[in-house]
Design an enzyme around this catalytic site. Sequence first.
Site, PDB file in Angstrom:
ATOM      1  N   HIS A 168       0.975  -1.340   0.017  1.00  0.00           N
ATOM      2  CA  HIS A 168       0.053   0.079  -0.170  1.00  0.00           C
ATOM      3  C   HIS A 168       0.832   1.131   0.016  1.00  0.00           C
ATOM      4  CE1 HIS A 168      -3.912   2.363   1.198  1.00  0.00           C
ATOM      5  NE2 HIS A 168      -2.836   2.964   1.631  1.00  0.00           N
ATOM      6  N   GLU A 169       1.673   1.182   1.055  1.00  0.00           N
ATOM      7  CA  GLU A 169       2.648   2.592   0.812  1.00  0.00           C
ATOM      8  C   GLU A 169       3.773   2.724  -0.306  1.00  0.00           C
ATOM      9  OE1 GLU A 169       1.660   4.460   3.012  1.00  0.00           O
ATOM     10  OE2 GLU A 169       0.614   3.241   4.575  1.00  0.00           O
ATOM     11  N   HIS A 172       1.905   4.186  -3.116  1.00  0.00           N
ATOM     12  CA  HIS A 172       1.776   5.594  -2.953  1.00  0.00           C
ATOM     13  C   HIS A 172       3.124   6.275  -3.544  1.00  0.00           C
ATOM     14  CE1 HIS A 172      -1.829   6.373  -0.830  1.00  0.00           C
ATOM     15  NE2 HIS A 172      -1.634   5.741   0.201  1.00  0.00           N
ATOM     16  N   HIS A 178      -5.746   6.757  -3.112  1.00  0.00           N
ATOM     17  CA  HIS A 178      -6.640   5.955  -2.273  1.00  0.00           C
ATOM     18  C   HIS A 178      -7.797   5.686  -3.410  1.00  0.00           C
ATOM     19  CE1 HIS A 178      -4.595   7.122   1.506  1.00  0.00           C
ATOM     20  NE2 HIS A 178      -4.266   5.704   1.234  1.00  0.00           N
ATOM     21  N   TYR A 224      -9.878   2.434   1.237  1.00  0.00           N
ATOM     22  CA  TYR A 224      -9.965   2.480   2.746  1.00  0.00           C
ATOM     23  C   TYR A 224     -11.176   1.273   3.015  1.00  0.00           C
ATOM     24  CZ  TYR A 224      -8.758   7.582   3.300  1.00  0.00           C
ATOM     25  OH  TYR A 224      -8.219   8.697   3.616  1.00  0.00           O
TER      26      TYR A 224
END
Length: 394
Positions: A168-169, A172, A178, A224
Amino acid sequence: MDLKIRLALFASHFYFSISFPIQVNTEQSYEGVAFPESEEESVFSLILKSNKGSKTRLYEGDITPKRHRNAIVCPFNWCFWPKSSNGLVVIPYVISSSYTNEEKALIVGAIQEYETLTCIHFVDRTTETDYIYIEAGDSCWSYFGKVGGSQVVSVRKGGCMRKGIIQHELNHALGMLHEQNRNDRDKYVVISWQYISPGDFYHFKPTRANNLGLKYDYSSVMHYHRFAFSNTSGKATITPFHDSTVPIGQRFGLSNLDVAKINKLYKCVQCGKTLTAMNGKFESPLYPSHYPLLTDCAWIMIAPEGSKISLTILSFLLEDSFQCQHDCLVIYDRGTITARSEGKYCVNDIVPGFLSSGNSVLVQFHSDYFLQYFGFQAEYSFSKYEGSKERSVI
């Protein structure tokens, strides 16, 4: 100052002032945010838990507002990591020495999945000026896209040490947003503002990003979870629009659409996917017609914890070469290229049936620039093991 540079700086300032307006409340606080047990294993719920009380100032829960970037629409492509002449996007990285060997292995495993499924290749940094530094910070966070210099990706020991969170990071850092903040998100999810504190509204602000022509992905590792930033226990802040029972958020890692978005964003020539259905089939590109030249595909099968994977090659015909140096099929136990290869096959080899030792298997297919054949077709299934007995998980 050169006119082009001034125009570029103006465009960059104008875009980011629109996309990321100044917020009245930017203090990092999750007081009153409910974390229901039913969602505790999703990537984003774990991120919010790990970031609770963090001293790092964050936007959307895990993005540092310093040097905000959006690689999908960033002016003049400044936020993309550069592509080499060989078609690979090479990103130097360093892992902090404060991690244990086991923690480093987990990070490396998460990183290697990019190399398997995309043209993104993370390599050990030598003298490169621009690189990613994975540090054991006080929370889980990243920047958007390439920002230059030593670029921190924070992966906190403990709560952040999951493959899905690491990916996930890193997404980015590659320029991925997101999912529920897409500009078309209201066609797919309902945001229940009544369960979100006003100071947290900005976490749900839609962005003006190009969605790359790919459909909305409820199962994205970038989505999310259902109760994100909820101020009322048991009350969802995000609900799928057409079917409220659709699962959103997950903990396993890159979804097929996550992979497709990375490949489209960076113009990767890749094929293959992650397979998580209890059984299924997959085959070489264009099967049963001749597969294309210069092709690399990878399929990662991920079964539930405690399960094993049965793999059977139904048909097989590849180019002949000494020790399969040209076109080939390679099977790896435990779903990573660092694992022991279970076999490398070509020509019309009889590929033996295979049963994994763990809950993941990687299959890679490669073709070079010379001959084309019919390729292969394979089927797989997941089985649950209890002691020495096997039973189907279907």
